[in-house]
Design a protein around this motif. Structure first.
Motif, PDB file in Angstrom:
ATOM      1  N   ASP A 121       0.848  -1.306  -0.030  1.00 23.05           N
ATOM      2  CA  ASP A 121       0.063   0.040   0.113  1.00 23.05           C
ATOM      3  C   ASP A 121       0.994   1.226  -0.003  1.00 23.05           C
ATOM      4  O   ASP A 121       0.572   2.189  -0.765  1.00 23.05           O
ATOM      5  CB  ASP A 121      -0.884  -0.136   1.176  1.00 23.05           C
ATOM      6  CG  ASP A 121      -2.133  -0.920   0.994  1.00 23.05           C
ATOM      7  OD1 ASP A 121      -2.312  -1.380   0.049  1.00 23.05           O
ATOM      8  OD2 ASP A 121      -2.915  -1.220   1.941  1.00 23.05           O
ATOM      9  N   ALA A 122       1.957   1.222   0.728  1.00 21.16           N
ATOM     10  CA  ALA A 122       2.712   2.454   1.034  1.00 21.16           C
ATOM     11  C   ALA A 122       3.542   2.575  -0.485  1.00 21.16           C
ATOM     12  O   ALA A 122       3.664   3.880  -0.904  1.00 21.16           O
ATOM     13  CB  ALA A 122       3.939   2.303   2.091  1.00 21.16           C
ATOM     14  N   TYR A 123       4.111   1.488  -1.077  1.00 19.28           N
ATOM     15  CA  TYR A 123       4.678   1.548  -2.247  1.00 19.28           C
ATOM     16  C   TYR A 123       3.946   2.216  -3.519  1.00 19.28           C
ATOM     17  O   TYR A 123       4.101   3.113  -4.067  1.00 19.28           O
ATOM     18  CB  TYR A 123       5.024   0.128  -2.790  1.00 19.28           C
ATOM     19  CG  TYR A 123       6.360  -0.254  -2.160  1.00 19.28           C
ATOM     20  CD1 TYR A 123       7.238   0.514  -2.010  1.00 19.28           C
ATOM     21  CD2 TYR A 123       6.491  -1.639  -1.903  1.00 19.28           C
ATOM     22  CE1 TYR A 123       8.515   0.043  -1.223  1.00 19.28           C
ATOM     23  CE2 TYR A 123       7.647  -2.164  -1.089  1.00 19.28           C
ATOM     24  CZ  TYR A 123       8.773  -1.294  -1.044  1.00 19.28           C
ATOM     25  OH  TYR A 123       9.737  -1.972  -0.218  1.00 19.28           O
ATOM     26  N   ASN A 124       2.447   1.932  -3.386  1.00 21.01           N
ATOM     27  CA  ASN A 124       1.652   2.344  -4.345  1.00 21.01           C
ATOM     28  C   ASN A 124       1.416   3.777  -3.948  1.00 21.01           C
ATOM     29  O   ASN A 124       1.108   4.651  -5.072  1.00 21.01           O
ATOM     30  CB  ASN A 124       0.256   1.640  -4.440  1.00 21.01           C
ATOM     31  CG  ASN A 124       0.371   0.647  -5.513  1.00 21.01           C
ATOM     32  OD1 ASN A 124       1.022   0.469  -6.398  1.00 21.01           O
ATOM     33  ND2 ASN A 124      -0.810  -0.028  -5.579  1.00 21.01           N
ATOM     34  N   GLY A 125       1.339   4.186  -2.721  1.00 23.66           N
ATOM     35  CA  GLY A 125       0.969   5.644  -2.603  1.00 23.66           C
ATOM     36  C   GLY A 125       2.124   6.577  -2.927  1.00 23.66           C
ATOM     37  O   GLY A 125       1.950   7.528  -3.416  1.00 23.66           O
ATOM     38  N   LEU A 126       3.207   6.146  -2.891  1.00 19.20           N
ATOM     39  CA  LEU A 126       4.601   6.603  -3.222  1.00 19.20           C
ATOM     40  C   LEU A 126       4.610   6.897  -4.642  1.00 19.20           C
ATOM     41  O   LEU A 126       4.826   7.922  -5.173  1.00 19.20           O
ATOM     42  CB  LEU A 126       5.818   5.996  -2.229  1.00 19.20           C
ATOM     43  CG  LEU A 126       6.065   6.274  -1.054  1.00 19.20           C
ATOM     44  CD1 LEU A 126       7.286   5.493  -0.269  1.00 19.20           C
ATOM     45  CD2 LEU A 126       6.617   7.551  -0.741  1.00 19.20           C
ATOM     46  N   GLY A 656      -1.063   8.655 -14.010  1.00 22.40           N
ATOM     47  CA  GLY A 656      -1.245   8.720 -12.629  1.00 22.40           C
ATOM     48  C   GLY A 656      -1.515   7.245 -12.378  1.00 22.40           C
ATOM     49  O   GLY A 656      -1.513   6.256 -13.237  1.00 22.40           O
ATOM     50  N   SER A 657      -1.780   7.064 -10.882  1.00 20.39           N
ATOM     51  CA  SER A 657      -1.846   5.498 -10.523  1.00 20.39           C
ATOM     52  C   SER A 657      -3.204   5.414  -9.695  1.00 20.39           C
ATOM     53  O   SER A 657      -3.660   6.286  -9.519  1.00 20.39           O
ATOM     54  CB  SER A 657      -0.611   5.272  -9.515  1.00 20.39           C
ATOM     55  OG  SER A 657      -0.665   5.885  -8.499  1.00 20.39           O
ATOM     56  N   GLU A 658      -3.101   4.004  -9.483  1.00 17.98           N
ATOM     57  CA  GLU A 658      -4.270   3.873  -8.308  1.00 17.98           C
ATOM     58  C   GLU A 658      -3.270   3.411  -7.014  1.00 17.98           C
ATOM     59  O   GLU A 658      -2.364   3.085  -6.972  1.00 17.98           O
ATOM     60  CB  GLU A 658      -5.075   2.616  -8.819  1.00 17.98           C
ATOM     61  CG  GLU A 658      -5.902   2.948  -9.738  1.00 17.98           C
ATOM     62  CD  GLU A 658      -6.742   1.497 -10.138  1.00 17.98           C
ATOM     63  OE1 GLU A 658      -6.761   0.857  -9.499  1.00 17.98           O
ATOM     64  OE2 GLU A 658      -7.398   1.779 -11.304  1.00 17.98           O
ATOM     65  N   ASP A 659      -3.980   3.549  -5.948  1.00 17.14           N
ATOM     66  CA  ASP A 659      -3.307   3.438  -4.655  1.00 17.14           C
ATOM     67  C   ASP A 659      -3.296   1.745  -4.258  1.00 17.14           C
ATOM     68  O   ASP A 659      -4.503   1.282  -4.347  1.00 17.14           O
ATOM     69  CB  ASP A 659      -4.056   4.201  -3.625  1.00 17.14           C
ATOM     70  CG  ASP A 659      -2.978   4.206  -2.288  1.00 17.14           C
ATOM     71  OD1 ASP A 659      -3.696   3.515  -1.521  1.00 17.14           O
ATOM     72  OD2 ASP A 659      -2.096   4.657  -2.128  1.00 17.14           O
TER      73      ASP A 659
END
Length: 659
Positions: A121-126, A656-659
């Motif tokens: 989750d943190a990797y995706n947030g970053l 852009g990305s998803e979290d």
């Protein structure tokens, strides 16, 4: 006048799952029924994610409450959940520094408790945060780590998010076919699992990718599917954003009358969900539509409304489009002076957007303004001529003109001389740099030639002789085994020691000139380097590679391999680390090596000022390859080293990305 293209869709994040009232109510009921603190934390976290879609500020209050609950229950997972909600809110508020700092705290907790879900989750947030601010190298790095981790966990629901994120990275790199391939893979998983709330994000991102390809029919089709699903799930925020995108697409295809109600509905939904920063997109789209219809007053009204929001929140995107639309409105209203002012602001903001056509528009505005200015001057001169004698006025004008002309001549002469001097200095500096680069290349090539010679001598000479000696000892052991068993055992021990020495000599030879580099390429060689170098230490390691071409220039392969050797030696000798992570990947037209350790940290500038041979060696190799070497502190401790080498014809990836 040609309009600057503007794709009005958001980068969405799966942590911000679409909030629907029945689900939120259901979560509240379950939360109040739950007795176990950890169960309450998980339910409250899910509720906070639902609230975040509808009210960003309120979600921060939920994060505060969740953090208190986690501390009371002594739950590090709960603290990580609170950080994720807070980081996502900062990300939506465009506070990059706060978002990155918060997600890195979440990552540190995930690593400490070895929770892969928290880490991913943190990797995706970053990754999503860096992607929002167009730092696609860092975005790809973190998104790749998150994707790999979710695949290992067998978490297919979140693996779909990873595919969607990577698709958006390719979309940013304008590799639209590759982007669509990943996004359709994510869509297939989500439709199969019935995950409607996240399917909306995939519909949106597919609409973006097809819109960028100018395939407007497919883009509109995916947009309408996403809007219908968003409204079905009672999410007006997402529907509002996607309606803004539809408005833009209809404007691009010349359907301006159809575009107006879409923009107005988008504005209404975003106002209802209190997403003020997102309003800047439908407002500027609506301004473009009204300007195209010749209704400049309405165009200016909407443009200035959106521009006020841009200034209030200090937003940069889509500032250039606002400057252009405001200028266009003033142009249509017959106010060339104001139009010129805004066109100049547009030009100053981004010269790359200032096309030949924009230049012509600016020239036209300049001509209109100068004409208007001259007419005013002529009227004033006529008044003066009535009071002064014509001859005296002409003489004064001639003298002033002569003086100005002389000053202009002197100024131009000085400018040309200064420009000539600077050009010569630049040429001299370039020649010196080229000479230094050639010298460095010569030194490095000589070093590599000597390494090859020594490695060959070790492998084909000393190593072979040691093998022969070992075989001789073994034969001698067998001959005397029956006569002198004690001495035979001692000879056997000597043979074993000789065999170990032979293996060590081979390892040294392979380190100096790894055969895998020529036979299998850079990535396998780096993995073997890590395995061989760290096998006798307590250091753990991870290695990942992505999109690395099978064939690379020999100098690039050797250069990166040697830099990795040097960095790894520094970690072993000085970092006092327990783990090192290495990733090799292609992004933004460059081959990137990223090495991160959890040691005591490293002051790069201090080491360089002291003339550290290791640092100087790294800089020399990177410079000869035309690359860049950077270091930064890792969180909560350690060092991140990044080597970026540009490739001539890479297959790149970047959105852009998803979290």
């Amino acid at each position: 006048m040609k309009k600057t293209p503007l794709i009005l869709f958001l980068a969405f994040y799966s942590a911000l799952s679409i909030a629907q009232s029945p689900l939120a109510d259901s979560l509240r009921r379950e939360y109040h029924k739950a007795k176990a603190p950890l169960q309450q934390i998980e339910l409250y976290y899910a509720l906070a994610r639902e609230v975040q879609i509808q009210d960003l500020d309120l979600s921060l209050a939920y994060a505060d409450t969740l953090e208190k609950m986690a501390k009371t229950a002594k739950s590090p997972v709960g603290e990580a959940h609170a950080l994720h909600i807070r980081g996502s809110a900062y990300q939506d508020k465009k506070d990059k520094a706060a978002a990155i700092r918060t997600f890195k705290k979440q990552l540190a907790i995930g690593k400490k408790i070895n929770d892969q879900k928290v880490q991913s989750d943190a990797y995706n947030g970053l990754g999503g945060t860096y992607q929002d601010f167009f730092q696609n190298d860092s975005a790809q790095y973190y998104l790749l780590l998150g994707a790999k981790m979710r695949e290992k966990m067998g978490d297919w629901e979140n693996a779909a998010s990873a595919y969607s994120n990577l698709g958006n990275v390719y979309s940013d790199a304008e590799l639209h076919d590759k982007a669509i391939e990943y996004l359709e893979k994510a869509l297939e998983i989500r439709l199969k699992t019935g995950d409607e709330r996240r399917t909306i994000f995939t519909y949106n991102n597919l609409a973006v990718a097809h819109g960028a390809k100018k395939d407007y029919d497919k883009s509109l089709d995916y947009s309408y599917k996403g809007i219908a699903m968003a409204l079905k799930n009672d999410n007006k925020f997402v529907a509002g954003v996607m309606l803004g995108g539809v408005c833009h697409l209809l404007h691009e295809t010349g359907k301006n009358l159809e575009a107006i109600p879409k923009c107005e509905q988008s504005i209404q939904y975003l106002m209802e969900t209190k997403r003020e920063t997102n309003l800047v997109f439908p407002y500027v789209n609506l301004a473009a539509v009204y300007n195209s219809l010749g209704q400049a007053s309405k165009g200016l009204e909407n443009a200035l409304t959106g521009y006020a929001i841009m200034q209030k929140h200090q937003l940069m995107d889509p500032l250039a489009v606002y400057y252009e639309e405001i200028a266009h409105s003033y142009e249509l209203l017959g106010q060339p002076q104001k139009a010129l002012f805004w066109y100049k602001r547009f030009q100053a903001l981004d010269d790359s957007l200032f096309t030949v056509e924009n230049t012509q528009v600016l020239a036209d505005m300049e001509a209109k303004y100068q004409t208007q200015k001259k007419e005013t001057e002529i009227a004033q001169q006529q008044l003066q001529l009535e009071k002064q004698e014509s001859q005296l006025f002409q003489q004064q004008t001639w003298l002033w003109g002569l003086g100005v002309g002389f000053l202009a001549f002197v100024l131009l002469g000085w400018l040309f001389w200064n420009r000539f001097r600077l050009r010569k200095k630049t040429e001299l500096d370039a020649a010196i740099i080229q000479e230094q680069k050639l010298g460095l290349n010569a030194v490095i090539e000589a070093q590599e030639a000597e390494r090859k010679r020594i490695a060959k001598d070790l492998h084909d000479g000393i190593a072979q002789e040691m093998v022969a000696l070992k075989l001789g000892f073994s034969a001698l052991q067998h001959k005397i085994a029956h006569v002198a068993p004690v001495e035979a055992q001692q000879v056997g021990q000597l043979a074993e020691q000789l065999d170990q020495s032979c293996t060590e000599v081979r390892n040294i030879s392979h380190t100096m000139l790894p055969p895998m580099l020529e036979q299998h390429g850079l990535a396998p060689s780096l993995e073997m380097l890590l395995r061989n170098t760290l096998q006798g230490t307590a250091l753990q390691y991870e290695f990942e590679s992505s999109l690395v071409p099978d064939q690379l220039d020999e100098k690039v392969e050797i250069g990166i391999y040697r830099v990795a050797q040097e960095l790894l030696n520094n970690v072993i000798k000085h970092a006092q680390a327990g783990k090192v992570m290495v990733i090799l990947y292609l992004a933004g037209g460059s081959l990137i090596l990223r090495m991160e350790d959890d040691g005591r940290g490293f002051d790069f500038e201090q080491a360089r000022s002291k003339g550290s041979m290791g640092i100087l060696n790294i800089l020399s190799r990177v410079n000869t390859l035309g690359g860049v070497f950077q270091t930064e502190p890792a969180y909560p401790k350690g060092t991140i080293s990044v080597i970026r080498i540009p490739l001539p014809n890479p297959e790149t990836s970047k959105h852009g990305s998803e979290d």
